[in-house]
Design a protein around this motif. Sequence first.
Motif, PDB file in Angstrom:
ATOM      1  N   LEU A   9       0.621  -0.990  -0.210  1.00 18.00           N
ATOM      2  CA  LEU A   9      -0.157  -0.116  -0.284  1.00 18.00           C
ATOM      3  C   LEU A   9       0.584   1.413   0.245  1.00 18.00           C
ATOM      4  CD1 LEU A   9      -3.210  -1.354   2.593  1.00 18.00           C
ATOM      5  CD2 LEU A   9      -3.150  -0.714   0.657  1.00 18.00           C
ATOM      6  N   HIS A  10       1.681   1.237   0.934  1.00 14.64           N
ATOM      7  CA  HIS A  10       2.675   1.858   0.911  1.00 14.64           C
ATOM      8  C   HIS A  10       3.641   2.776  -0.464  1.00 14.64           C
ATOM      9  CE1 HIS A  10       2.605   3.889   4.989  1.00 14.64           C
ATOM     10  NE2 HIS A  10       2.097   3.320   5.299  1.00 14.64           N
ATOM     11  N   ALA A  11       3.896   1.419  -0.856  1.00 15.60           N
ATOM     12  CA  ALA A  11       4.716   1.118  -2.391  1.00 15.60           C
ATOM     13  C   ALA A  11       3.857   2.274  -3.550  1.00 15.60           C
ATOM     14  CB  ALA A  11       5.082  -0.110  -2.626  1.00 15.60           C
ATOM     15  N   TYR A  12       1.535   1.887  -3.520  1.00 19.89           N
ATOM     16  CA  TYR A  12       1.654   2.618  -4.039  1.00 19.89           C
ATOM     17  C   TYR A  12       1.425   3.945  -4.101  1.00 19.89           C
ATOM     18  CZ  TYR A  12      -3.232   3.290  -5.965  1.00 19.89           C
ATOM     19  OH  TYR A  12      -4.196   3.726  -6.923  1.00 19.89           O
ATOM     20  N   ILE A  13       1.490   4.383  -2.782  1.00 20.16           N
ATOM     21  CA  ILE A  13       1.125   5.653  -2.427  1.00 20.16           C
ATOM     22  C   ILE A  13       1.926   6.670  -3.192  1.00 20.16           C
ATOM     23  CG2 ILE A  13       0.410   7.452  -0.762  1.00 20.16           C
ATOM     24  CD1 ILE A  13      -0.082   5.028   0.847  1.00 20.16           C
ATOM     25  N   ASP A  14       3.050   5.748  -2.673  1.00 19.74           N
ATOM     26  CA  ASP A  14       4.805   6.543  -2.367  1.00 19.74           C
ATOM     27  C   ASP A  14       4.933   6.468  -4.463  1.00 19.74           C
ATOM     28  OD1 ASP A  14       5.368   6.685  -0.619  1.00 19.74           O
ATOM     29  OD2 ASP A  14       6.550   5.199   0.171  1.00 19.74           O
ATOM     30  N   GLY A  15       3.747   5.802  -5.264  1.00 21.22           N
ATOM     31  CA  GLY A  15       4.403   5.585  -6.978  1.00 21.22           C
ATOM     32  C   GLY A  15       5.110   4.506  -7.477  1.00 21.22           C
ATOM     33  N   ALA A  16       5.803   3.456  -5.990  1.00 20.49           N
ATOM     34  CA  ALA A  16       6.844   2.224  -6.210  1.00 20.49           C
ATOM     35  C   ALA A  16       6.740   1.042  -6.906  1.00 20.49           C
ATOM     36  CB  ALA A  16       7.870   2.600  -5.108  1.00 20.49           C
ATOM     37  N   VAL A  55      -1.039   7.823   7.078  1.00 22.51           N
ATOM     38  CA  VAL A  55      -0.393   7.729   8.424  1.00 22.51           C
ATOM     39  C   VAL A  55       0.644   8.421   7.731  1.00 22.51           C
ATOM     40  CG1 VAL A  55       1.337   6.352   8.831  1.00 22.51           C
ATOM     41  CG2 VAL A  55      -1.252   5.534   9.528  1.00 22.51           C
ATOM     42  N   ARG A  56       1.139   8.303   6.146  1.00 19.95           N
ATOM     43  CA  ARG A  56       2.043   9.039   5.459  1.00 19.95           C
ATOM     44  C   ARG A  56       2.259   9.810   6.075  1.00 19.95           C
ATOM     45  NH1 ARG A  56       2.928  10.806   0.281  1.00 19.95           N
ATOM     46  NH2 ARG A  56       4.576  10.049  -0.681  1.00 19.95           N
ATOM     47  N   GLU A  57       0.979  11.071   5.864  1.00 16.24           N
ATOM     48  CA  GLU A  57       0.585  12.291   5.516  1.00 16.24           C
ATOM     49  C   GLU A  57       1.180  12.754   7.103  1.00 16.24           C
ATOM     50  OE1 GLU A  57      -2.627  16.200   4.646  1.00 16.24           O
ATOM     51  OE2 GLU A  57      -2.693  13.925   3.785  1.00 16.24           O
ATOM     52  N   ARG A  58       0.734  12.829   8.174  1.00 16.61           N
ATOM     53  CA  ARG A  58       1.339  13.064   9.431  1.00 16.61           C
ATOM     54  C   ARG A  58       2.352  12.420   9.827  1.00 16.61           C
ATOM     55  NH1 ARG A  58      -2.737  10.284  13.328  1.00 16.61           N
ATOM     56  NH2 ARG A  58      -1.455  10.946  14.825  1.00 16.61           N
ATOM     57  N   ALA A  59       3.099  11.319   8.946  1.00 13.70           N
ATOM     58  CA  ALA A  59       4.397  11.561   9.463  1.00 13.70           C
ATOM     59  C   ALA A  59       4.986  12.088   8.099  1.00 13.70           C
ATOM     60  CB  ALA A  59       4.776   9.864   9.035  1.00 13.70           C
ATOM     61  N   GLY A  60       4.358  12.734   7.463  1.00 17.01           N
ATOM     62  CA  GLY A  60       5.313  13.698   6.518  1.00 17.01           C
ATOM     63  C   GLY A  60       5.294  15.233   7.328  1.00 17.01           C
ATOM     64  N   HIS A  61       4.536  15.195   8.448  1.00 18.69           N
ATOM     65  CA  HIS A  61       4.059  17.125   8.973  1.00 18.69           C
ATOM     66  C   HIS A  61       5.454  16.692  10.036  1.00 18.69           C
ATOM     67  CE1 HIS A  61       0.765  18.381   6.757  1.00 18.69           C
ATOM     68  NE2 HIS A  61       0.294  17.462   7.420  1.00 18.69           N
ATOM     69  N   VAL A  62       5.484  15.701  10.040  1.00 14.70           N
ATOM     70  CA  VAL A  62       6.314  15.606  11.348  1.00 14.70           C
ATOM     71  C   VAL A  62       8.133  15.751  11.293  1.00 14.70           C
ATOM     72  CG1 VAL A  62       7.653  13.332  13.394  1.00 14.70           C
ATOM     73  CG2 VAL A  62       5.179  13.821  13.044  1.00 14.70           C
ATOM     74  N   LEU A  63       8.008  14.825   9.596  1.00 17.77           N
ATOM     75  CA  LEU A  63       9.484  15.165   9.209  1.00 17.77           C
ATOM     76  C   LEU A  63       9.303  16.654   9.295  1.00 17.77           C
ATOM     77  CD1 LEU A  63       9.888  12.045   7.174  1.00 17.77           C
ATOM     78  CD2 LEU A  63      10.915  12.690   9.086  1.00 17.77           C
ATOM     79  N   ARG A  64       8.708  16.947   8.178  1.00 19.61           N
ATOM     80  CA  ARG A  64       8.802  19.113   8.295  1.00 19.61           C
ATOM     81  C   ARG A  64       9.077  19.664   9.410  1.00 19.61           C
ATOM     82  NH1 ARG A  64       5.127  17.761   3.709  1.00 19.61           N
ATOM     83  NH2 ARG A  64       3.044  18.171   5.540  1.00 19.61           N
ATOM     84  N   ASP A  65       8.710  19.114  10.448  1.00 17.00           N
ATOM     85  CA  ASP A  65       8.809  19.415  11.745  1.00 17.00           C
ATOM     86  C   ASP A  65      10.063  19.640  12.015  1.00 17.00           C
ATOM     87  OD1 ASP A  65       6.480  20.615  12.512  1.00 17.00           O
ATOM     88  OD2 ASP A  65       6.327  19.786  13.464  1.00 17.00           O
TER      89      ASP A  65
ATOM     90  N   ALA B 151       8.197   2.369  10.118  1.00 12.83           N
ATOM     91  CA  ALA B 151       8.372   3.558   9.955  1.00 12.83           C
ATOM     92  C   ALA B 151       7.333   5.024   9.938  1.00 12.83           C
ATOM     93  CB  ALA B 151      10.150   3.895   9.441  1.00 12.83           C
ATOM     94  N   ARG B 152       6.559   5.086   9.238  1.00  5.74           N
ATOM     95  CA  ARG B 152       5.634   6.209   9.293  1.00  5.74           C
ATOM     96  C   ARG B 152       5.004   5.376  10.658  1.00  5.74           C
ATOM     97  NH1 ARG B 152       5.261   6.125   2.765  1.00  5.74           N
ATOM     98  NH2 ARG B 152       6.582   6.678   2.543  1.00  5.74           N
ATOM     99  N   ARG B 153       4.222   5.116  10.646  1.00  5.38           N
ATOM    100  CA  ARG B 153       3.445   4.774  11.944  1.00  5.38           C
ATOM    101  C   ARG B 153       4.079   4.447  13.058  1.00  5.38           C
ATOM    102  NH1 ARG B 153       1.685  -0.205  10.246  1.00  5.38           N
ATOM    103  NH2 ARG B 153       3.175  -1.369  12.164  1.00  5.38           N
TER     104      ARG B 153
END
Lengths: 432, 169
Positions: A9-16, A55-65, B151-153
Amino acid sequence: MPHVDEGMLHAYIDGALDALSEAGELPDGMTSEDVVAHLDSCADCRARLEAEREVRERAGHVLRDASLAQIEPPPFAGLEATSRARRRRALPLAWAASLLMAAGAGWWGSALWRPAPQPEARSAAETATSLTAQEEAEAHAPAPPSPSGFIPAEATERTATPPTPREEIAPVRTDPQVGRTERRDARIADRDAGTPVVAADAGNAASRDIARAAPLPDSGAVAAPAAPPVLGDRARVRLEQPAAAAPATQSFVESVAADAITPFITPGPELLAFENVLVRERADRLLFRALASGDTATVADQFFLLEDAADPELEIAPEIAQTTLRIRQVLRTGTRVELITWQRQPVTLALEEVVVTGRRASPERAGDVAAKAGDDGRPGLTSAARARLLSDGRHQLVLYDAQSDTWIAIRANLSEAELRELAARLTRGTSR
Amino acid sequence: MTDWAAVYRSTYPDLVRYLHRKVWDEERARDLAQEAFTRALGSAGDGALANARAWVFRIAANLAADEARTATRRRRHLTLMTAESDAAATPDPLEAMERAAREAAARAALDQLSERDRETLLLWDAGLSYTEIAQQTGLSVGAVGTTLARARRRLVEAHAGLEAKHAAR
């Protein structure tokens, strides 16, 4: 087709998905198109896909912080020039290293064919203590350089042993070896004379170590005895050095007074035990990070408390910033209030051993800020009109104290009006 | 032949961002990025590299690992100095304070991840593809997705946990 796992699923969202397909890592010979088709048709997988997307989007927010804002690369030309210069330097160095290694290997190889040293040779440590003046002079005699400049361990071992007939190379002594021998001689002389050694550089060392240096017993009155004949000149000079050079008799207070700086934490080994803990020696100064020698520390010399609230819980806030103090107080209602004090230009100190000192604000500056304070003598708090709702549901009000150039943020589960009311009860927690 | 100038321009910001999250010191991250490019240029010479970007990241990862092993004390000092200079240069102290708080929370959450999870996540966020991440970390391409999902979770959970703890205090 089985349900799509979260990795896919994450590979799909990441376009991989195509990368997985190309690597042959999709299950059962599936293609990326098969996965997409399944996701279109399976409601369960679609729901999980949306959850993973969030989850991916929220992780992205944390990383941007945790991300730097603007990053401009320096000119590439400079980088290229550095790299080219390094390559030019590296080539001759590589050749030189190869030649040196070859010469060293040859020299060492030839040494292997010589007979082994006699077993009666004593260790350097044993013989060094019994060197005669003549041997000492021999040891200091200039030695011819070895063929390659390479000094084998065997050669240094020979420095204190009587030369054997097969030895054609004169003993080579390095400076540290000389120093060790002389220091040992000096200790022997001291032991014999019953007086302490005062090294020539003790003054410098002691001035760096005011807190830890124990006063030398009657060091000012040490009379250097006549050095025994076995001592080298250098050791004798050390003994004759006046002990008064060491400022061990100067107390901490005296040393601070001499520099016209104000101590607010007394020296002592106990300070080191307060690592990362708020240390408060005087009410008007707070050191919120005790560090090891050689580091710098930042102090906040202002903090604010709420009148009529419970005893404040003072806390350093290293997770926020080095210049921030956080104070938590509990109102009678049980509401927890968080006060964050932030100074634009906090006092920065250098720690010299465990002595912590700081300069007070100049009188000119004190007069300047006093003019900005309110007429009623109150701290002169000015609301910066910055009240807002935080993401955790609390309100925050930001105030500015012109007198001390300090910002205060009040955070609590209270309304904006209640926060403003609390702000009126804010008092400066210093003794100024 | 590799167009290093283009690689440099496109990769440098991502590389600094990646290194910053490893050493938590902006100036040091910039220095390490410069060093990584210098070494990459030196080792590649005038020849062509199949994937110069991934090559630079690999060098940078090694540099950051060395840095973590050897420079704890120096970094602490530098961090202090950096915090002070940031504080002096920032026009709005509250904004700076809140940015620092956000960064600290993100950093604490990242620190709770396992080394492999964190590395995979940071490499992905720096713009490396699944294939490049697999080459660099030794994972299979398929495992990259699984690792990223985990990792994201965990990052989100750790961050939420820290926020809840902060609010409860």
